[in-house]
Design a protein around this motif. Structure first.
Motif, PDB file in Angstrom:
ATOM      1  N   GLY A 102       2.258   7.043  -6.492  1.00 27.88           N
ATOM      2  CA  GLY A 102       1.157   7.920  -6.870  1.00 27.88           C
ATOM      3  C   GLY A 102       1.461   9.383  -6.616  1.00 27.88           C
ATOM      4  O   GLY A 102       0.943  10.266  -7.314  1.00 27.88           O
ATOM      5  N   ARG A 103       2.300   9.647  -5.619  1.00 30.05           N
ATOM      6  CA  ARG A 103       2.662  11.038  -5.297  1.00 30.05           C
ATOM      7  C   ARG A 103       3.870  11.529  -6.084  1.00 30.05           C
ATOM      8  O   ARG A 103       4.273  12.674  -5.935  1.00 30.05           O
ATOM      9  CB  ARG A 103       2.919  11.188  -3.799  1.00 30.05           C
ATOM     10  CG  ARG A 103       1.650  11.075  -2.966  1.00 30.05           C
ATOM     11  CD  ARG A 103       1.820  11.719  -1.608  1.00 30.05           C
ATOM     12  NE  ARG A 103       0.599  11.639  -0.804  1.00 30.05           N
ATOM     13  CZ  ARG A 103       0.407  12.319   0.315  1.00 30.05           C
ATOM     14  NH1 ARG A 103       1.349  13.120   0.780  1.00 30.05           N
ATOM     15  NH2 ARG A 103      -0.716  12.191   1.000  1.00 30.05           N
ATOM     16  N   HIS A 105       0.835  -1.205   0.000  1.00 27.80           N
ATOM     17  CA  HIS A 105       0.000   0.000   0.000  1.00 27.80           C
ATOM     18  C   HIS A 105       0.871   1.257   0.000  1.00 27.80           C
ATOM     19  O   HIS A 105       0.624   2.195  -0.778  1.00 27.80           O
ATOM     20  CB  HIS A 105      -0.917  -0.025   1.229  1.00 27.80           C
ATOM     21  CG  HIS A 105      -2.044   0.956   1.161  1.00 27.80           C
ATOM     22  ND1 HIS A 105      -3.219   0.686   0.511  1.00 27.80           N
ATOM     23  CD2 HIS A 105      -2.170   2.211   1.658  1.00 27.80           C
ATOM     24  CE1 HIS A 105      -4.033   1.726   0.606  1.00 27.80           C
ATOM     25  NE2 HIS A 105      -3.416   2.672   1.311  1.00 27.80           N
ATOM     26  N   ILE A 106       1.889   1.275   0.844  1.00 28.44           N
ATOM     27  CA  ILE A 106       2.795   2.422   0.918  1.00 28.44           C
ATOM     28  C   ILE A 106       3.509   2.634  -0.413  1.00 28.44           C
ATOM     29  O   ILE A 106       3.616   3.758  -0.914  1.00 28.44           O
ATOM     30  CB  ILE A 106       3.828   2.229   2.048  1.00 28.44           C
ATOM     31  CG1 ILE A 106       3.221   2.584   3.401  1.00 28.44           C
ATOM     32  CG2 ILE A 106       5.079   3.068   1.813  1.00 28.44           C
ATOM     33  CD1 ILE A 106       3.050   4.063   3.650  1.00 28.44           C
ATOM     34  N   ILE A 131     -12.572  16.192  -2.968  1.00 27.13           N
ATOM     35  CA  ILE A 131     -11.835  16.856  -4.045  1.00 27.13           C
ATOM     36  C   ILE A 131     -11.391  15.880  -5.133  1.00 27.13           C
ATOM     37  O   ILE A 131     -10.545  16.205  -5.979  1.00 27.13           O
ATOM     38  CB  ILE A 131     -10.610  17.617  -3.487  1.00 27.13           C
ATOM     39  CG1 ILE A 131      -9.688  16.679  -2.710  1.00 27.13           C
ATOM     40  CG2 ILE A 131     -11.045  18.794  -2.640  1.00 27.13           C
ATOM     41  CD1 ILE A 131      -8.395  17.348  -2.220  1.00 27.13           C
ATOM     42  N   GLY A 132     -11.954  14.681  -5.097  1.00 28.48           N
ATOM     43  CA  GLY A 132     -11.642  13.711  -6.138  1.00 28.48           C
ATOM     44  C   GLY A 132     -10.260  13.107  -6.046  1.00 28.48           C
ATOM     45  O   GLY A 132      -9.733  12.571  -7.032  1.00 28.48           O
ATOM     46  N   LYS A 133      -9.651  13.172  -4.880  1.00 26.03           N
ATOM     47  CA  LYS A 133      -8.332  12.582  -4.688  1.00 26.03           C
ATOM     48  C   LYS A 133      -8.485  11.084  -4.455  1.00 26.03           C
ATOM     49  O   LYS A 133      -9.239  10.655  -3.580  1.00 26.03           O
ATOM     50  CB  LYS A 133      -7.643  13.241  -3.482  1.00 26.03           C
ATOM     51  CG  LYS A 133      -6.213  12.797  -3.240  1.00 26.03           C
ATOM     52  CD  LYS A 133      -5.616  13.564  -2.065  1.00 26.03           C
ATOM     53  CE  LYS A 133      -4.206  13.132  -1.748  1.00 26.03           C
ATOM     54  NZ  LYS A 133      -3.633  13.880  -0.600  1.00 26.03           N
ATOM     55  N   GLU A 134      -7.775  10.270  -5.234  1.00 19.09           N
ATOM     56  CA  GLU A 134      -7.979   8.826  -5.206  1.00 19.09           C
ATOM     57  C   GLU A 134      -7.248   8.116  -4.062  1.00 19.09           C
ATOM     58  O   GLU A 134      -7.509   6.954  -3.794  1.00 19.09           O
ATOM     59  CB  GLU A 134      -7.536   8.212  -6.543  1.00 19.09           C
ATOM     60  CG  GLU A 134      -8.400   8.622  -7.721  1.00 19.09           C
ATOM     61  CD  GLU A 134      -9.854   8.178  -7.557  1.00 19.09           C
ATOM     62  OE1 GLU A 134     -10.084   7.078  -7.016  1.00 19.09           O
ATOM     63  OE2 GLU A 134     -10.748   8.944  -7.943  1.00 19.09           O
ATOM     64  N   ILE A 165       6.479   5.427  10.611  1.00 19.94           N
ATOM     65  CA  ILE A 165       7.339   5.734   9.473  1.00 19.94           C
ATOM     66  C   ILE A 165       6.784   7.002   8.852  1.00 19.94           C
ATOM     67  O   ILE A 165       5.614   7.053   8.453  1.00 19.94           O
ATOM     68  CB  ILE A 165       7.335   4.587   8.443  1.00 19.94           C
ATOM     69  CG1 ILE A 165       7.808   3.286   9.096  1.00 19.94           C
ATOM     70  CG2 ILE A 165       8.219   4.936   7.254  1.00 19.94           C
ATOM     71  CD1 ILE A 165       7.668   2.080   8.197  1.00 19.94           C
ATOM     72  N   PHE A 166       7.615   8.046   8.768  1.00 13.68           N
ATOM     73  CA  PHE A 166       7.118   9.339   8.319  1.00 13.68           C
ATOM     74  C   PHE A 166       7.251   9.511   6.808  1.00 13.68           C
ATOM     75  O   PHE A 166       7.844  10.461   6.304  1.00 13.68           O
ATOM     76  CB  PHE A 166       7.806  10.457   9.100  1.00 13.68           C
ATOM     77  CG  PHE A 166       7.441  10.421  10.560  1.00 13.68           C
ATOM     78  CD1 PHE A 166       6.191  10.847  10.972  1.00 13.68           C
ATOM     79  CD2 PHE A 166       8.313   9.910  11.501  1.00 13.68           C
ATOM     80  CE1 PHE A 166       5.824  10.786  12.309  1.00 13.68           C
ATOM     81  CE2 PHE A 166       7.961   9.843  12.847  1.00 13.68           C
ATOM     82  CZ  PHE A 166       6.708  10.282  13.248  1.00 13.68           C
ATOM     83  N   THR A 167       6.670   8.517   6.117  1.00  6.78           N
ATOM     84  CA  THR A 167       6.468   8.663   4.688  1.00  6.78           C
ATOM     85  C   THR A 167       5.273   9.592   4.498  1.00  6.78           C
ATOM     86  O   THR A 167       4.697  10.096   5.458  1.00  6.78           O
ATOM     87  CB  THR A 167       6.169   7.295   4.055  1.00  6.78           C
ATOM     88  OG1 THR A 167       5.207   6.603   4.872  1.00  6.78           O
ATOM     89  CG2 THR A 167       7.425   6.444   3.946  1.00  6.78           C
ATOM     90  N   GLN A 168       4.884   9.804   3.243  1.00  7.87           N
ATOM     91  CA  GLN A 168       3.696  10.623   2.987  1.00  7.87           C
ATOM     92  C   GLN A 168       2.752   9.827   2.109  1.00  7.87           C
ATOM     93  O   GLN A 168       3.055   9.643   0.923  1.00  7.87           O
ATOM     94  CB  GLN A 168       4.112  11.940   2.334  1.00  7.87           C
ATOM     95  CG  GLN A 168       4.909  12.807   3.298  1.00  7.87           C
ATOM     96  CD  GLN A 168       5.600  13.982   2.627  1.00  7.87           C
ATOM     97  OE1 GLN A 168       5.326  14.310   1.486  1.00  7.87           O
ATOM     98  NE2 GLN A 168       6.525  14.602   3.326  1.00  7.87           N
TER      99      GLN A 168
END
Length: 452
Positions: free
Chosen positions: A221-222, A214-215, A379-382, A342-345
């Motif tokens: 995606g980012r 998932h991460i 806002i349509g963010k997937e 874990i400070f991913t985003q």
């Protein structure tokens, strides 16, 4: 026998400073030697500056979301020259606090390297020797780089990130652990063209398999150019940057290459083996439940023992050492069910067992929900968050909890209390949801996604 000190601490990180300060408060005569800067990895080149960079890098995504929510936002490029000096000033301030707190009860501070001569003698870099009843090694870990890679001297490590005076336009992060993933997300958020190579099949080895996938998906995606099953074959200085040849056939030039391929216990050249201290794999110091080595007068806490390599754990180990040795109250540190983030985003918070670990141990039920929270859906963010509970079939206790969402580090701290107390799935079910929040899902999952 008379000694110069009751305790000599080698290493001025979180664990060593806590032990030195608390021991001095008991009236013990204490000295501490640190060869770099007071505060250690966490304060100077780890948790604190990294989290400040996480904060800074998150605003690019927030500005985009704000515009979609109706705000008139005019974005621009990130100004490293404005951020970097401010961050360095904050680290200086925190180092000063560490020094003040350590020195207040009377600890003697030596700003130089110390090594062990024998079980009761420490030698400083200036050649002076000091005798001590007890020695505590708290030298932490050090970044690892594979020496066999051609051109490896061109690459930096996570330590170097905090010393960069300019922000690169492109960067390659090598590694797949939490440090590598965090920095990939940070640089990507700061507007740097970010590529990440990891030689394994999936990032975050050792964490929950479903969460790992998932991460990785969310990072890509980012905008992180993530390549798994890929390693660096060679590096050369070319075209004003670092040319990299990858095992998948790719060739590219980057402004910076940073290796985040793990950390090893910082024990080399300390004189431990000469003093008879037994070391384990990777140079870790072998200790018992009370942080004592096979040499009765020598103890070790923190990452140098490679138990649970987290700052709060090192602090607890340092405090437990003082309870045991200076207060006559033998104290063990419970290393089970330690929550971490874990400070991913977005962030990944975890406590307890992974699904794979739990399934090997006993029969389990898995409750899992991946969904778009209200803030994203509007806002349509997937991008989807993930909430996961792993439950024992036999006693219904929560064996593990995993959250991937903005603020997951804050959420897992609260869940960690319940898991540490031995809460059951029924305890979660009996808790009324806080609505509307995404975190209410943790008490609303009623039907197992699967059993194992």
């Amino acid at each position: 026998m008379s000694f110069d000190y009751d305790l000599f601490v080698i290493g001025g990180g979180s664990g060593g400073v806590r032990a030195g300060r608390v021991a001095a408060e008991t009236g013990a005569k204490v000295a501490l030697a640190e060869e770099y800067r007071m505060g250690g990895t966490c304060v100077i080149r780890g948790c604190v500056p990294k989290k400040l960079m996480v904060f800074a890098s998150g605003y690019s995504e927030r500005m985009d979301e704000a515009a979609k929510y109706g705000w008139d936002v005019t974005g621009g490029e990130f100004d490293w020259q404005k951020f970097w000096p401010h961050m360095r000033s904050e680290l200086d301030r925190l180092e000063g606090i560490y020094r003040t707190n350590l020195g207040r009860p009377g600890t003697t501070i030596y700003d130089q390297r110390a090594t062990i001569v024998d079980p009761h003698t420490v030698q400083l870099a200036d050649g002076s020797r000091h005798t001590t009843k007890h020695i505590l090694v708290a030298t932490g870990g050090t970044p690892f780089k594979p020496a066999e890679t051609p051109g490896i001297e061109l690459a930096g490590t996570s330590n170097d990130v905090f010393l960069m005076e300019e922000l690169p336009k492109s960067i390659l992060i090598v590694g797949g652990g939490y440090i590598a993933c965090e920095f990939a997300c940070i640089f990507n958020g700061l507007g740097v063209a970010t590529t990440q190579y990891y030689r394994g099949a999936q990032v975050l080895r050792g964490f929950d398999e479903e969460a790992r996938g998932h991460i990785a998906e969310l990072m890509q995606g980012r905008g992180v150019n993530l390549h798994v099953g890929t390693d660096v074959m060679a590096m050369e200085q070319r075209d004003g940057g670092i040319w990299v040849k990858a095992s998948n056939g790719d060739q590219a030039v980057y402004d910076k290459v940073i290796y985040a391929t793990g950390r090893t216990p910082n024990t080399q050249g300390l004189g431990l083996e000469e003093a008879g201290v037994k070391l384990g794999r990777g140079g870790k110091i072998l200790v018992d439940d009370y942080s004592q080595t096979n040499i009765p007068s020598i103890f070790a806490v923190g990452d140098v023992t490679d138990r649970v390599n987290l700052t709060p754990v090192a602090i607890r180990e340092g405090a437990a050492f003082v309870e045991t040795v200076f207060k006559g109250n033998p104290t063990k540190v419970d290393h089970s069910n330690v929550a971490s983030a874990i400070f991913t985003q977005p962030e990944y918070g975890a406590v307890g067992l992974t699904e794979e670990q739990a399934a090997e141990q006993e029969e389990i039920e898995v409750y899992c929900a991946a969904f778009r929270p209200m803030q994203n859906a509007f806002i349509g963010k997937e991008e989807r968050v993930l909430f996961k509970l792993i439950v024992s079939k036999a006693n219904r206790k929560i064996l593990g909890a995993h959250i991937i969402a903005d603020g997951a580090g804050e959420l897992i701290q609260m869940v960690g209390v319940a898991v540490k107390m031995g809460a059951t799935k029924e305890d979660f079910d009996a808790t009324v949801a806080v609505h509307p929040t995404m975190s209410e899902e943790v008490v609303l999952m009623k039907t197992p996604t699967r059993t194992a």
